[in-house]
Design a protein around this motif. Structure first.
Motif, PDB file in Angstrom:
ATOM      1  N   UNK A 154     -31.563 -90.611  28.250  1.00  7.17           N
ATOM      2  CA  UNK A 154     -31.394 -91.216  26.932  1.00  7.17           C
ATOM      3  C   UNK A 154     -29.946 -91.716  26.796  1.00  7.17           C
ATOM      4  N   UNK A 155     -29.623 -92.500  25.772  1.00  8.47           N
ATOM      5  CA  UNK A 155     -28.231 -92.959  25.599  1.00  8.47           C
ATOM      6  C   UNK A 155     -27.241 -91.834  25.342  1.00  8.47           C
ATOM      7  N   UNK A 156     -27.710 -90.701  24.781  1.00  9.23           N
ATOM      8  CA  UNK A 156     -26.843 -89.540  24.604  1.00  9.23           C
ATOM      9  C   UNK A 156     -25.665 -89.793  23.687  1.00  9.23           C
ATOM     10  N   UNK A 157     -24.655 -88.973  23.863  1.00  8.29           N
ATOM     11  CA  UNK A 157     -23.500 -88.988  22.966  1.00  8.29           C
ATOM     12  C   UNK A 157     -22.623 -90.224  23.135  1.00  8.29           C
ATOM     13  N   UNK A 158     -22.888 -91.043  24.124  1.00  3.30           N
ATOM     14  CA  UNK A 158     -22.154 -92.302  24.240  1.00  3.30           C
ATOM     15  C   UNK A 158     -22.536 -93.274  23.129  1.00  3.30           C
ATOM     16  N   UNK A 159     -23.745 -93.090  22.557  1.00  2.00           N
ATOM     17  CA  UNK A 159     -24.210 -94.000  21.511  1.00  2.00           C
ATOM     18  C   UNK A 159     -24.801 -93.286  20.301  1.00  2.00           C
ATOM     19  N   UNK A 160     -25.562 -92.228  20.532  1.00  2.00           N
ATOM     20  CA  UNK A 160     -26.453 -91.687  19.514  1.00  2.00           C
ATOM     21  C   UNK A 160     -25.768 -90.659  18.617  1.00  2.00           C
ATOM     22  N   UNK A 161     -25.944 -90.818  17.305  1.00  4.43           N
ATOM     23  CA  UNK A 161     -25.341 -89.904  16.334  1.00  4.43           C
ATOM     24  C   UNK A 161     -26.025 -88.545  16.319  1.00  4.43           C
ATOM     25  N   UNK A 162     -27.221 -88.442  16.889  1.00  2.00           N
ATOM     26  CA  UNK A 162     -27.944 -87.172  16.912  1.00  2.00           C
ATOM     27  C   UNK A 162     -27.604 -86.321  18.126  1.00  2.00           C
ATOM     28  N   UNK A 163     -26.996 -86.919  19.132  1.00  2.00           N
ATOM     29  CA  UNK A 163     -26.808 -86.231  20.414  1.00  2.00           C
ATOM     30  C   UNK A 163     -25.736 -85.154  20.333  1.00  2.00           C
ATOM     31  N   UNK A 164     -25.918 -84.120  21.179  1.00  2.00           N
ATOM     32  CA  UNK A 164     -24.929 -83.054  21.333  1.00  2.00           C
ATOM     33  C   UNK A 164     -24.041 -83.262  22.550  1.00  2.00           C
ATOM     34  N   UNK A 165     -24.525 -84.045  23.506  1.00  2.00           N
ATOM     35  CA  UNK A 165     -23.823 -84.161  24.784  1.00  2.00           C
ATOM     36  C   UNK A 165     -24.146 -85.510  25.409  1.00  2.00           C
ATOM     37  N   UNK A 166     -23.338 -85.875  26.379  1.00  2.00           N
ATOM     38  CA  UNK A 166     -23.572 -87.127  27.104  1.00  2.00           C
ATOM     39  C   UNK A 166     -24.694 -86.955  28.121  1.00  2.00           C
ATOM     40  N   UNK A 167     -25.472 -87.997  28.302  1.00  2.00           N
ATOM     41  CA  UNK A 167     -26.534 -88.013  29.303  1.00  2.00           C
ATOM     42  C   UNK A 167     -26.219 -89.009  30.416  1.00  2.00           C
ATOM     43  N   UNK A 168     -25.650 -90.156  30.053  1.00  2.00           N
ATOM     44  CA  UNK A 168     -25.414 -91.224  31.028  1.00  2.00           C
ATOM     45  C   UNK A 168     -24.463 -90.785  32.146  1.00  2.00           C
ATOM     46  N   UNK A 169     -23.289 -90.193  31.848  1.00  2.00           N
ATOM     47  CA  UNK A 169     -22.401 -89.792  32.945  1.00  2.00           C
ATOM     48  C   UNK A 169     -23.018 -88.739  33.860  1.00  2.00           C
ATOM     49  N   UNK A 170     -23.837 -87.854  33.310  1.00  2.00           N
ATOM     50  CA  UNK A 170     -24.501 -86.848  34.139  1.00  2.00           C
ATOM     51  C   UNK A 170     -25.446 -87.538  35.116  1.00  2.00           C
ATOM     52  N   UNK A 171     -26.216 -88.500  34.613  1.00  2.00           N
ATOM     53  CA  UNK A 171     -27.122 -89.254  35.487  1.00  2.00           C
ATOM     54  C   UNK A 171     -26.348 -89.977  36.576  1.00  2.00           C
ATOM     55  N   UNK A 172     -25.220 -90.555  36.217  1.00  2.25           N
ATOM     56  CA  UNK A 172     -24.414 -91.284  37.205  1.00  2.25           C
ATOM     57  C   UNK A 172     -23.853 -90.343  38.269  1.00  2.25           C
ATOM     58  N   UNK A 173     -23.415 -89.159  37.860  1.00  2.00           N
ATOM     59  CA  UNK A 173     -22.879 -88.197  38.827  1.00  2.00           C
ATOM     60  C   UNK A 173     -23.961 -87.706  39.788  1.00  2.00           C
ATOM     61  N   UNK A 174     -25.145 -87.446  39.268  1.00  3.21           N
ATOM     62  CA  UNK A 174     -26.243 -86.999  40.134  1.00  3.21           C
ATOM     63  C   UNK A 174     -26.623 -88.105  41.112  1.00  3.21           C
ATOM     64  N   UNK A 175     -26.705 -89.328  40.617  1.00  3.90           N
ATOM     65  CA  UNK A 175     -27.050 -90.449  41.494  1.00  3.90           C
ATOM     66  C   UNK A 175     -26.016 -90.612  42.598  1.00  3.90           C
ATOM     67  N   UNK A 176     -24.751 -90.456  42.242  1.00  3.86           N
ATOM     68  CA  UNK A 176     -23.684 -90.570  43.263  1.00  3.86           C
ATOM     69  C   UNK A 176     -23.826 -89.470  44.303  1.00  3.86           C
ATOM     70  N   UNK A 177     -24.212 -88.271  43.882  1.00  5.38           N
ATOM     71  CA  UNK A 177     -24.403 -87.153  44.806  1.00  5.38           C
ATOM     72  C   UNK A 177     -25.468 -87.465  45.846  1.00  5.38           C
ATOM     73  N   UNK A 178     -26.450 -88.271  45.460  1.00  7.85           N
ATOM     74  CA  UNK A 178     -27.558 -88.600  46.365  1.00  7.85           C
ATOM     75  C   UNK A 178     -27.531 -90.074  46.773  1.00  7.85           C
ATOM     76  N   UNK A 179     -26.325 -90.615  46.891  1.00 11.06           N
ATOM     77  CA  UNK A 179     -26.177 -92.012  47.291  1.00 11.06           C
ATOM     78  C   UNK A 179     -26.792 -92.283  48.657  1.00 11.06           C
ATOM     79  N   UNK A 180     -26.738 -91.304  49.563  1.00  8.32           N
ATOM     80  CA  UNK A 180     -27.283 -91.465  50.913  1.00  8.32           C
ATOM     81  C   UNK A 180     -28.792 -91.692  50.821  1.00  8.32           C
TER      82      UNK A 180
END
Length: 551
Positions: A414-440
């Protein structure tokens, strides 16, 4: 593809004109924000952390090249040059000025698009299998029924003031690509032994604070009785649904409170009173069905030499085919998944330039047909095998050829705390970090099917409850922490995930996912998926590994 008729066009134009007047009054200070809020929400306009967000409806995830180009133009003209495709198969613009929204709605109306049923306590955008009309698995085209439901529900008086938002999904294949069992109503098209068409009716699924896999209330409902039965379900919900408590207002709470059998009894009694007069006339269904006829595909051979030679010559193309290309019901054609999950990018985002590329490809090679998936990707459902190498090359140039459909980097977020007023935490950076971990890519393919889903708050817009690995952002005294769940599924084997253990800090989430994958690779047997291995071993080996390395 369904084309809006005169009634549709008039409705959309009138709604746009009405909202223009409401915006003018708000900007002039004639109505307060509290008075304006229900009006803007009925038109898909939200006020988020930094700006207004406009949610554009893409009914059952289906649009054409003209519509996609219009979305690209709006992104360039009124937003920051991109849009975000959602798990409801809609598109969100996150940087909209209030004064511009009437003009945007007019531009959308010019291509038979709108923001109706994207917010409010109504029947929201009905979703369907993105492979509809193209896959040999289906028993019928679910878009026909989704479009009929759109027309039936838009101005139906029974649905004008529901206790809460209401979501319906319809699928027609053994492989569920709609998460039907975690919808308010999930409909699965089936054929009886005598060949007659009908629906399995699932009611009371949902995510959020209290996730539920919906129970089946009808194993086989004759297809011609669908709409009277749906009306009976909505009437029972309208009668008993809570309007005094937003957290107890969804139909899943009602079904759980009454019990599936009692709920079904009341629905059946209501259905009997409604009778066949509440059903869609055969002539009307035939009219809608006529709009979804199979396009005039060229006669093609089973084997394409161009396609086979390109696979043999280009390992990147071969990998793309393995992961992003699916069988088509017509020999010589394929279904092409376009990943919006490039490593390092925001899941579900597409730039205006990328939207234009997809529109061009659909027009040149894809029968002018584009689909949006609930997993935040796009689909070209009708591509000739001979044309696949060219399509791949164009996607590659646009940054849209990531070969990761259903793999570990194909993350819902979801857009998470980067955009949403309801969010408690960021979702986008977590997704990006996981994707980078599995770049191979070799490792990602070795892992195989693994669905990671991330939500920035308990509202579960990222469907974390039904992720093979689910990640929920929580706030602990102003710090972002993340609770992990394992073993969820939004497919035909739907299940709510099991909590792994205490929430982890922001900087440990990607590492924890890496550990979970290592445990899976160590424990799996034969060709087990991550989900299969977890269901066999249980949570213990995964939990021990993650928390053994905790600080």
């Amino acid at each position: 593809m369904y084309r809006y008729d005169a009634i549709d066009k008039e409705l959309v134009a009138d709604r746009s004109a009405e909202f223009r007047e409401q915006v003018t009054r708000r900007l002039a200070g004639e109505i307060t924000e509290d008075q304006f809020k229900p009006l803007r929400l009925m038109n898909g306009l939200y006020l988020q952390l930094h700006a207004y967000m406009l949610r554009v409806a893409i009914p059952y995830g289906s649009l054409n090249s003209t519509q996609m180009r219009k979305l690209a133009w709006i992104a360039r003209t009124y937003d920051k040059g991109y849009g975000h495709f959602t798990t409801r198969t809609n598109l969100q613009f996150h940087w909209i000025r209030l004064a511009d929204t009437p003009d945007i709605l007019d531009h959308l109306a010019s291509v038979d698009m709108h923001a109706i049923q994207t917010s409010g306590n109504c029947i929201r955008n009905v979703t369907a299998d993105p492979y509809a009309g193209a896959t040999a698995e289906e028993v019928d085209d679910p878009r026909v029924w989704a479009e009929a439901m759109r027309q039936w529900s838009t101005l139906h008086p029974e649905f004008s003031f529901l206790p809460r938002k209401f979501k319906i999904a319809v699928t027609a294949a053994p492989k569920d690509r709609t998460a039907a069992k975690v919808h308010d109503i999930g409909l699965v098209l089936k054929r009886a032994r005598d060949g007659s068409l009908g629906f399995e009716v699932i009611v009371g699924g949902g995510l959020g604070r209290t996730p539920h896999v919906g129970p089946t209330v009808r194993e086989f409902l004759p297809a011609n009785r669908l709409f009277s039965y749906l009306e009976a379900v909505l009437r029972v919900y309208n009668r008993h649904g809570r309007r005094d408590n937003i957290y107890k207002a969804r139909i899943k709470i009602l079904v759980a409170a009454l019990g599936a059998e009692e709920f079904k009894r009341q629905v059946e009694a209501e259905w009997e009173q409604i009778g066949p007069s509440g059903d869609l006339p055969d002539s009307e269904l035939a009219r809608i069905r006529g709009a979804f006829a199979m396009p005039n595909l060229d006669v093609a051979v089973n084997r394409s030499e161009i396609f086979e030679q390109a696979k043999a010559a280009d390992p990147a193309f071969a990998r793309f085919v393995r992961n992003n290309v699916k069988p088509h019901k017509r020999p010589g054609y394929a279904i092409v998944d376009i990943s919006l999950k490039a490593i390092g990018e925001t899941p579900g985002d597409a730039t205006a330039d990328q939207m234009d590329v997809v529109a061009d490809l659909a027009e040149r090679f894809g029968q002018d047909d584009i689909r949006v998936t609930h997993e935040q990707n796009l689909v070209l459902p009708h591509v000739k095998l001979d044309d696949l190498p060219v399509v791949f090359a164009e996607l590659q140039r646009a940054g849209l050829a990531t070969p990761n459909i259903n793999l570990v980097t194909d993350i819902i977020a979801c857009p998470g705390l980067d955009y949403c007023a309801l969010a408690n935490a960021r979702a986008i950076p977590i997704a990006q970090q996981i994707a980078e971990t599995f770049r191979d890519q070799e490792r990602a393919e070795l892992v195989g099917e693994l669905k990671i889903k991330i939500s920035g708050c308990i509202n579960a817009c990222g469907h974390h409850h039904v992720g093979h690995i689910g990640i929920l952002g929580v706030d602990k005294k102003g710090e972002e922490f993340y609770q992990l769940t394992l073993g969820g599924s939004g497919a035909e084997d739907a299940a709510v995930g099991q909590i792994l253990g205490p929430a982890l800090p922001y900087n440990r989430v990607a590492e924890a996912v890496d550990i979970l994958v290592d445990v899976y690779l160590r424990e799996r047997q034969a060709d087990e998926r991550f989900l299969d291995t977890f269901r066999r071993t249980g949570v213990t080996p995964f939990k021990e590994a993650v928390y053994a390395t905790a600080d």
